[in-house]
Design a protein around this motif. Structure first.
Motif, mmCIF file in Angstrom:
data_model
loop_
_atom_site.group_PDB
_atom_site.id
_atom_site.type_symbol
_atom_site.label_atom_id
_atom_site.label_comp_id
_atom_site.label_asym_id
_atom_site.label_seq_id
_atom_site.Cartn_x
_atom_site.Cartn_y
_atom_site.Cartn_z
ATOM 1 N N GLU A 1 -7.935 -23.072 10.619
ATOM 2 C CA GLU A 1 -7.546 -23.866 9.464
ATOM 3 C C GLU A 1 -8.224 -23.267 8.238
ATOM 4 O O GLU A 1 -9.406 -22.911 8.287
ATOM 5 C CB GLU A 1 -8.017 -25.316 9.657
ATOM 6 C CG GLU A 1 -7.493 -26.225 8.598
ATOM 7 C CD GLU A 1 -8.034 -27.641 8.733
ATOM 8 O OE1 GLU A 1 -7.683 -28.461 7.878
ATOM 9 O OE2 GLU A 1 -8.823 -27.935 9.660
ATOM 10 N N ALA B 1 8.332 -33.366 14.849
ATOM 11 C CA ALA B 1 7.498 -32.874 13.743
ATOM 12 C C ALA B 1 7.717 -31.390 13.458
ATOM 13 O O ALA B 1 7.569 -30.944 12.325
ATOM 14 C CB ALA B 1 6.024 -33.113 14.066
ATOM 15 N N CYS B 2 8.057 -30.632 14.466
ATOM 16 C CA CYS B 2 8.175 -29.181 14.278
ATOM 17 C C CYS B 2 9.443 -28.855 13.486
ATOM 18 O O CYS B 2 10.547 -29.173 13.910
ATOM 19 C CB CYS B 2 8.189 -28.459 15.616
ATOM 20 S SG CYS B 2 8.400 -26.682 15.390
ATOM 21 N N CYS C 1 1.094 -24.140 12.352
ATOM 22 C CA CYS C 1 0.889 -24.960 11.147
ATOM 23 C C CYS C 1 0.197 -26.284 11.508
ATOM 24 O O CYS C 1 0.781 -27.112 12.197
ATOM 25 C CB CYS C 1 2.216 -25.230 10.450
ATOM 26 S SG CYS C 1 3.663 -25.260 11.524
ATOM 27 N N PRO C 2 -1.037 -26.489 11.080
ATOM 28 C CA PRO C 2 -1.826 -27.633 11.534
ATOM 29 C C PRO C 2 -1.302 -28.993 11.088
ATOM 30 O O PRO C 2 -1.642 -30.015 11.678
ATOM 31 C CB PRO C 2 -3.209 -27.369 10.931
ATOM 32 C CG PRO C 2 -2.995 -26.395 9.836
ATOM 33 C CD PRO C 2 -1.773 -25.611 10.183
ATOM 34 N N LYS C 3 -0.509 -29.024 10.037
ATOM 35 C CA LYS C 3 -0.116 -30.329 9.510
ATOM 36 C C LYS C 3 1.133 -30.897 10.203
ATOM 37 O O LYS C 3 1.611 -31.941 9.833
ATOM 38 C CB LYS C 3 0.156 -30.234 8.006
ATOM 39 C CG LYS C 3 -1.052 -29.857 7.207
ATOM 40 C CD LYS C 3 -2.066 -30.990 7.184
ATOM 41 C CE LYS C 3 -3.323 -30.553 6.472
ATOM 42 N NZ LYS C 3 -4.529 -31.006 7.111
ATOM 43 N N HIS C 4 1.686 -30.229 11.153
ATOM 44 C CA HIS C 4 2.926 -30.731 11.747
ATOM 45 C C HIS C 4 2.704 -31.222 13.183
ATOM 46 O O HIS C 4 2.227 -32.320 13.395
ATOM 47 C CB HIS C 4 4.017 -29.662 11.665
ATOM 48 C CG HIS C 4 4.378 -29.324 10.252
ATOM 49 N ND1 HIS C 4 4.866 -30.253 9.362
ATOM 50 C CD2 HIS C 4 4.278 -28.172 9.555
ATOM 51 C CE1 HIS C 4 5.071 -29.693 8.186
ATOM 52 N NE2 HIS C 4 4.713 -28.424 8.277
ATOM 53 N N ARG D 1 -10.193 -23.211 5.073
ATOM 54 C CA ARG D 1 -11.161 -24.137 4.470
ATOM 55 C C ARG D 1 -11.951 -23.412 3.395
ATOM 56 O O ARG D 1 -12.134 -22.197 3.461
ATOM 57 C CB ARG D 1 -12.116 -24.666 5.549
ATOM 58 C CG ARG D 1 -11.370 -25.421 6.632
ATOM 59 C CD ARG D 1 -12.281 -25.972 7.692
ATOM 60 N NE ARG D 1 -12.988 -27.158 7.238
ATOM 61 C CZ ARG D 1 -13.466 -28.087 8.056
ATOM 62 N NH1 ARG D 1 -13.300 -27.972 9.360
ATOM 63 N NH2 ARG D 1 -14.113 -29.132 7.594
ATOM 64 N N CYS E 1 6.028 -34.401 18.768
ATOM 65 C CA CYS E 1 5.885 -33.018 18.290
ATOM 66 C C CYS E 1 7.247 -32.359 18.105
ATOM 67 O O CYS E 1 7.430 -31.554 17.193
ATOM 68 C CB CYS E 1 5.012 -32.194 19.227
ATOM 69 S SG CYS E 1 5.620 -32.108 20.908
ATOM 70 N N GLU F 1 -0.847 -32.554 14.324
ATOM 71 C CA GLU F 1 -1.213 -33.804 13.666
ATOM 72 C C GLU F 1 -0.403 -34.978 14.231
ATOM 73 O O GLU F 1 -0.890 -36.101 14.301
ATOM 74 C CB GLU F 1 -0.960 -33.674 12.166
ATOM 75 C CG GLU F 1 -1.806 -34.620 11.365
ATOM 76 C CD GLU F 1 -1.703 -34.323 9.873
ATOM 77 O OE1 GLU F 1 -2.706 -33.892 9.301
ATOM 78 O OE2 GLU F 1 -0.616 -34.524 9.302
#
Ligand code: SF4
Ligand code: SF4
Length: 314
Positions: free
Chosen positions: A116, A74-75, A98-101, A118, A71, A104
């Motif tokens: 998220e 990723a951040c 941010c959900p994609k970083h 949608r 993480c 994930e």
């Protein structure tokens, strides 16, 4: 609004829970929308309250002591800090949820982003997976939150599109929304779960952050707008707030004139406490417990007024 426009509408969803039997008739899928106008001290879904995505960190699941650094890498904002003892800390002022970083990248679900974006179509594809259960059980979809009608455009599009797809609908609302939103939603609702927490405006504001006037007025209008549609009024029974015969009697008196309304009391529990810590917040009622021996008296008080319209929570 056309079906095509509705299907593309986007909203912030933080959970979709299948096979629920507690939030409306039959077997249901509950769609949780983010954001709430109230801030009840007993809220067991703190991740629902804010309108924006939020990162939760569960140190019990984190593998940092096994030298995991995924993480941190990723951040992109440097919002995850490794302390000298190898534990992690989220620098909330830098975090954008941010959900994609980071979430994930995490191999152990130590990080979860609640919220998220949608589309209606995407959500209803999940809901439709259990269509056979709804048919057999008279179930369907329930919009919950937070307060689902706070995201009015998205919630209304979900309800309209569900109607087109012949999915029965319910909403779980705190009632603190503009009447025009509730009125518009009403056309597409088969069932309503509506929280009535206290009849005293001052007590209500002290514990939820808002007075109850709009909530009570909306309830009256909604019950009268569709007198044949069932409404389940619900009261979370909170120690020191409404766990008295007087408070419950006042609520039951308010509900008495509406024959389409049934009533249920939900005893306070502390199941959401840990989630406050995961969000770096202090649980307002961490030390409080409900003496459940009070419940039979409260049920009797409500039954004296509403008779068999009072539901018993098992
Ligand atoms: S949610 Fe985004 S900003 Fe926050 S810690 Fe994770 S990657 Fe960094
Ligand atoms: S990626 Fe997950 S397991 Fe690894 S250090 Fe981060 S939170 Fe812990």
């Amino acid at each position: 609004m056309s079906a095509l426009e509705d299907k593309k509408k986007k909203g912030l969803v933080f959970n979709i829970q299948k096979y629920s039997v507690h939030d409306g008739p039959g077997i249901r899928t509950i769609v949780f929308l983010k954001g709430c106008p109230l801030s009840c001290n007993w809220c067991s879904n703190p991740e629902s309250q804010r309108r924006e995505p939020e990162l939760a960190f569960n140190p019990g699941r984190c593998l940092t002591f096994s030298k995991c650094t995924r993480c941190l890498q990723a951040c992109l904002r440097g919002a995850i800090i490794r302390e000298a003892d190898d534990s992690l800390r989220i620098e909330r002022a830098l975090c954008e949820g941010c959900p994609k970083h980071c979430a994930e990248a995490c191999p152990s679900q130590g990080l979860i982003v609640y919220g998220e974006e949608r589309t209606v179509d995407d959500v209803l594809k999940v809901v439709e997976q259990d269509a056979a259960f709804y048919t057999r059980s008279s179930g369907g979809m329930t919009l919950s939150g937070g307060e689902p009608l706070l995201q009015a455009d998205f919630a209304l599009a979900l309800l309209r599109e569900s109607r087109r797809r012949r999915i029965k609908t319910a909403v779980e609302t705190c009632g603190m929304v503009p009447w025009k939103t509730l009125e518009a939603a009403s056309e597409y609702l088969n069932y309503v779960l509506y929280d009535i927490k206290h009849m005293d405006a001052g007590a209500h504001e002290a514990q939820t952050g808002r007075s109850n006037e709009i909530i009570l007025e909306n309830f009256r209008k909604l019950a009268e707008l569709a007198p044949d549609r069932p409404i389940l009024a619900r009261t979370p029974v909170i120690p020191g707030f409404n766990d008295s015969v007087e408070a419950i009697t006042a609520i039951a008196e308010f509900l008495r004139p509406f024959p389409n309304v049934r009533y249920e009391m939900l005893p306070y529990h502390r199941l959401g406490t840990q989630k406050y810590h995961f969000l770096d917040r202090v649980p307002p009622m961490e030390e409080v417990t409900l003496d459940k021996s009070v419940m039979p008296r409260l049920i009797d008080a409500a039954r004296n007024i509403l008779g068999d319209r009072v539901e018993i929570v098992k």
